[in-house]
Structure formats: C-alpha cells, structure tokens
Design a protein around this motif. Structure first.
Motif, PDB file in Angstrom:
ATOM      1  N   VAL A 125       0.856  -1.194   0.000  1.00 55.91           N
ATOM      2  CA  VAL A 125       0.000   0.000   0.000  1.00 55.91           C
ATOM      3  C   VAL A 125       0.893   1.246   0.000  1.00 55.91           C
ATOM      4  CG1 VAL A 125      -1.736   1.312   1.281  1.00 55.91           C
ATOM      5  CG2 VAL A 125      -1.841  -1.194   1.223  1.00 55.91           C
ATOM      6  N   LYS A 126       0.627   2.172  -0.899  1.00 48.00           N
ATOM      7  CA  LYS A 126       1.461   3.361  -1.020  1.00 48.00           C
ATOM      8  C   LYS A 126       1.226   4.312   0.155  1.00 48.00           C
ATOM      9  CE  LYS A 126       0.974   2.876  -5.983  1.00 48.00           C
ATOM     10  NZ  LYS A 126       0.206   3.331  -7.158  1.00 48.00           N
ATOM     11  N   VAL A 127       2.280   4.607   0.869  1.00 46.52           N
ATOM     12  CA  VAL A 127       2.236   5.530   1.999  1.00 46.52           C
ATOM     13  C   VAL A 127       2.793   6.868   1.528  1.00 46.52           C
ATOM     14  CG1 VAL A 127       3.062   6.015   4.334  1.00 46.52           C
ATOM     15  CG2 VAL A 127       2.510   3.654   3.664  1.00 46.52           C
ATOM     16  N   GLY A 128       2.011   7.925   1.676  1.00 40.43           N
ATOM     17  CA  GLY A 128       2.442   9.246   1.242  1.00 40.43           C
ATOM     18  C   GLY A 128       3.522   9.806   2.144  1.00 40.43           C
ATOM     19  N   VAL A 129       4.634  10.218   1.550  1.00 43.20           N
ATOM     20  CA  VAL A 129       5.767  10.774   2.281  1.00 43.20           C
ATOM     21  C   VAL A 129       6.370  11.911   1.467  1.00 43.20           C
ATOM     22  CG1 VAL A 129       6.298   8.528   3.345  1.00 43.20           C
ATOM     23  CG2 VAL A 129       7.493   9.218   1.250  1.00 43.20           C
ATOM     24  N   GLY A 130       7.321  12.632   2.064  1.00 43.57           N
ATOM     25  CA  GLY A 130       8.081  13.647   1.357  1.00 43.57           C
ATOM     26  C   GLY A 130       9.462  13.108   1.023  1.00 43.57           C
ATOM     27  N   TYR A 131       9.952  13.382  -0.148  1.00 49.65           N
ATOM     28  CA  TYR A 131      11.234  12.848  -0.617  1.00 49.65           C
ATOM     29  C   TYR A 131      12.398  13.371   0.228  1.00 49.65           C
ATOM     30  CZ  TYR A 131      15.027  11.772  -3.934  1.00 49.65           C
ATOM     31  OH  TYR A 131      16.171  11.298  -4.535  1.00 49.65           O
ATOM     32  N   HIS A 132      13.297  12.467   0.609  1.00 51.75           N
ATOM     33  CA  HIS A 132      14.503  12.821   1.377  1.00 51.75           C
ATOM     34  C   HIS A 132      14.175  13.701   2.583  1.00 51.75           C
ATOM     35  CE1 HIS A 132      17.908  11.958  -1.797  1.00 51.75           C
ATOM     36  NE2 HIS A 132      17.357  10.855  -1.288  1.00 51.75           N
ATOM     37  N   SER A 133      13.097  13.357   3.268  1.00 54.56           N
ATOM     38  CA  SER A 133      12.633  14.110   4.431  1.00 54.56           C
ATOM     39  C   SER A 133      12.273  13.134   5.548  1.00 54.56           C
ATOM     40  CB  SER A 133      11.412  14.959   4.049  1.00 54.56           C
ATOM     41  OG  SER A 133      11.728  15.877   3.017  1.00 54.56           O
ATOM     42  N   GLY A 134      11.929  13.681   6.712  1.00 50.99           N
ATOM     43  CA  GLY A 134      11.668  12.832   7.867  1.00 50.99           C
ATOM     44  C   GLY A 134      10.589  11.803   7.645  1.00 50.99           C
ATOM     45  N   SER A 135       9.540  12.186   6.923  1.00 54.57           N
ATOM     46  CA  SER A 135       8.454  11.229   6.673  1.00 54.57           C
ATOM     47  C   SER A 135       8.910  10.070   5.798  1.00 54.57           C
ATOM     48  CB  SER A 135       7.270  11.946   6.021  1.00 54.57           C
ATOM     49  OG  SER A 135       7.665  12.579   4.812  1.00 54.57           O
ATOM     50  N   HIS A 136       9.857  10.322   4.906  1.00 54.43           N
ATOM     51  CA  HIS A 136      10.421   9.287   4.033  1.00 54.43           C
ATOM     52  C   HIS A 136      11.155   8.241   4.869  1.00 54.43           C
ATOM     53  CE1 HIS A 136      13.246   8.614   0.258  1.00 54.43           C
ATOM     54  NE2 HIS A 136      12.775   7.484   0.754  1.00 54.43           N
ATOM     55  N   TYR A 137      12.122   8.700   5.646  1.00 54.72           N
ATOM     56  CA  TYR A 137      12.968   7.771   6.395  1.00 54.72           C
ATOM     57  C   TYR A 137      12.238   7.131   7.563  1.00 54.72           C
ATOM     58  CZ  TYR A 137      16.179  10.748   3.821  1.00 54.72           C
ATOM     59  OH  TYR A 137      16.792  11.463   2.829  1.00 54.72           O
ATOM     60  N   SER A 138      11.423   7.918   8.268  1.00 56.67           N
ATOM     61  CA  SER A 138      10.741   7.342   9.437  1.00 56.67           C
ATOM     62  C   SER A 138       9.681   6.329   9.026  1.00 56.67           C
ATOM     63  CB  SER A 138      10.127   8.452  10.307  1.00 56.67           C
ATOM     64  OG  SER A 138       9.097   9.140   9.625  1.00 56.67           O
ATOM     65  N   ALA A 139       9.094   6.490   7.832  1.00 53.77           N
ATOM     66  CA  ALA A 139       8.140   5.486   7.352  1.00 53.77           C
ATOM     67  C   ALA A 139       8.832   4.145   7.154  1.00 53.77           C
ATOM     68  CB  ALA A 139       7.495   5.945   6.043  1.00 53.77           C
ATOM     69  N   ILE A 140      10.012   4.193   6.550  1.00 53.98           N
ATOM     70  CA  ILE A 140      10.768   2.954   6.346  1.00 53.98           C
ATOM     71  C   ILE A 140      11.135   2.332   7.688  1.00 53.98           C
ATOM     72  CG2 ILE A 140      12.901   1.978   5.430  1.00 53.98           C
ATOM     73  CD1 ILE A 140      12.872   4.225   3.318  1.00 53.98           C
TER      74      ILE A 140
END
Length: 300
Positions: A125-140
């Motif tokens: 399921v695609k999780v919306g995040v911001g590229y090279h930002s906290g939401s990107h890394y913390s989602a992973i």
C-alpha cells in the motif's frame, strides 16, 4: 549588525522563547525567517514507488528537506530530520549541531473507515511521504519490523501540509505525518496504524557565530521547560505556521506538545549508525552523501 536568522519548524519552542524574551535575555539579535521548508506547500504529482534508490526517483520528485539544505537556507539555524541533516552536513552543506536534538511525534495514518487495521495490512500500500525528508525515512524505519523490504511502498507527495490535504480529499490511502499534521489528522478522525516518532536535527550555517548558537540553544532550553510545565498556555502558537484552510478545521487546544528539545549530544555513534542505516537502504548516492566525517560535519 547582521541579525541571527532563525527558521522556525512548525513547533512551539521558538515562539515561546520570543514571548518570554528568552532570546533577548541572552543578548541575541535575531529575526525569524518564516518561509521555511516544513511549513510550505507545493503542487506536485505523486510519484509512486517501492523503496527506491535515489538515482531511480524521477527528477520531478527529487525535492525534499535534504535538497532544501543542499541549495542553501537563508538562516543561521534551522531543523530537519536527523537523517537529512546528517547527510547534508556530511556533504558540506552546513554543520550539524551536536549538542542537542529533538524528538518528534509522528505516525502513519489511514482514514477512519479504511480496511487497513494493522501495520502488516500496509504491504504494497502506497504511503504518502516527502522525498529525502523525515516522513520518508521514518516510514521505512517504522515499517521495517512489520514488512519485508519489497512490500514497503512509498509515494512522494510533497510537503507535510500537502499530505494532510491529500488525506482529507481521499487521494491517498495512507500518509506518514508528524507534529502539527499528526494532530490535525488525529483530530479529524484518521487512524494511526503505526507510530513513526523520530529524531530531528539542527542544521547551522557555516558562518554562524558560536556564541550566538549557544545563546539560541540556551533560550530553547528555557522554552522547553515552560512547555513541559504548562503546555496549554502555548498551544495557540500552533496557528503561527499553519495554513488557514487547515487551521479552520481543528481546535489547536486539543493538540499535544509536539517536538521536544533534548539537551543531550548527538554523538559520533549516533551519527555513524544513522549513516550506515541510510547506506543499507541506498537512500543517497555516494556523491550526495560521502563517507561521514564526524569531526568536520558536526559541532560537538
């Protein structure tokens, strides 16, 4: 005299320090640079992917907190997730402040009536995040305990407030949000499937004066104590950097305290461990984030 420019980060501490005159009491000649990356919005096409190498992400989506620091920020001090600050400092785009960091409330949310009930349900399921930002890394990092790498799917959809609007309109099924955006979705009835709380770092300009930086951080420590003691007095400051269309949908008196400043060192071990983790996921190419050198990248 050149004023010490502070870029707020959609949090309470700077505004509390200003209200109580903590910056002035330290003798800091300052001004706020209000057009910060975290509080802005963009109109962007979503770019879907599983976890991709940086070079495989389309050029149109390659704009996040790291790229904002790479381009150069017009301030003496700003903030971003520690992953991006780590990489930007290692690449020579400023210095990472190594005497403090903050911990930021974050989570992956879905709609209240979503069929997804557990983190495992987000496989593919695609999780919306911001590229090279906290939401990107913390989602992973948040999804790692639950999903195989190949099952973690991300969608690069702009800045933090953009993700809130997309969730409101039902245009994305899940989003990783932090701070004010976390509290907005929570209050509007969205459900958190997994916590993704993470560390924010401080980026300082190469030419920032050390005595001014010490004044700034002493004032932030005093502001943090005020927030810890009686946060209700200061929740109205959430509105300072919140777009009107979103502010009108919530009652900020129901929000939590947001980021918490931690007056502890960001150590060499933390710096190097973070860099190894990013490398293991191929989140930066070798040119963008060379081998880290703690001494040259961090003001310890």
């Amino acid at each position: 005299m050149t004023r010490f420019r502070i870029q707020p980060h959609v949090r309470l501490q700077e505004w509390v320090a200003e209200e109580h005159g903590f910056f002035a009491a330290e003798g800091l000649e300052y001004e706020f640079e209000s057009a910060g990356f975290a509080g802005g919005s963009v109109t962007t096409s979503a770019v879907s992917a599983s976890v991709q190498r940086a070079e495989d992400v389309p050029i149109t989506a390659r704009r996040g907190a790291f790229e904002d620091m790479e381009q150069g920020r017009a301030c003496a001090v700003s903030a971003a997730c520690h992953w991006a600050v780590n990489a930007a400092a290692a690449a020579g785009h400023g210095k990472m402040w190594g005497k403090a960091y903050s911990v930021c409330t974050s989570g992956i949310f879905v709609a209240g009536d979503s069929p997804y009930r557990r983190p495992e349900d987000l496989a593919g399921v695609k999780v919306g995040v911001g590229y090279h930002s906290g939401s990107h890394y913390s989602a992973i990092q948040a999804l790692e305990p639950f999903l195989e790498r190949s099952h973690i799917a991300l969608e690069f959809v702009g800045r933090p407030f953009d993700r809130v609007r997309l969730m409101q309109r039902g245009e994305i099924e899940a989003a990783n949000v932090w701070g004010a955006q976390y509290y907005i979705l929570e209050q509007l009835g969205f459900r958190k499937l997994v916590d993704s709380t993470f560390i924010m770092g401080f980026m300082v300009a190469e030419d920032a004066k050390s005595e001014d930086l010490e004044r700034y951080f002493r004032a932030l420590r005093r502001a943090q104590r005020e927030i810890d003691l009686e946060v209700e007095r200061y929740k109205h400051y959430w509105l300072k950097e919140m777009p009107e269309d979103l502010a009108s949908t919530v009652d900020v008196r129901r929000f939590g305290p947001g980021e918490r400043i931690v007056s502890e060192p960001y150590t060499r071990a933390m710096f190097e461990r973070t860099h190894r983790w990013m490398k293991s996921w191929q989140l930066f190419d070798a040119e963008t984030a060379p081998r880290p050198d703690y001494e040259s990248a961090v003001i310890a």
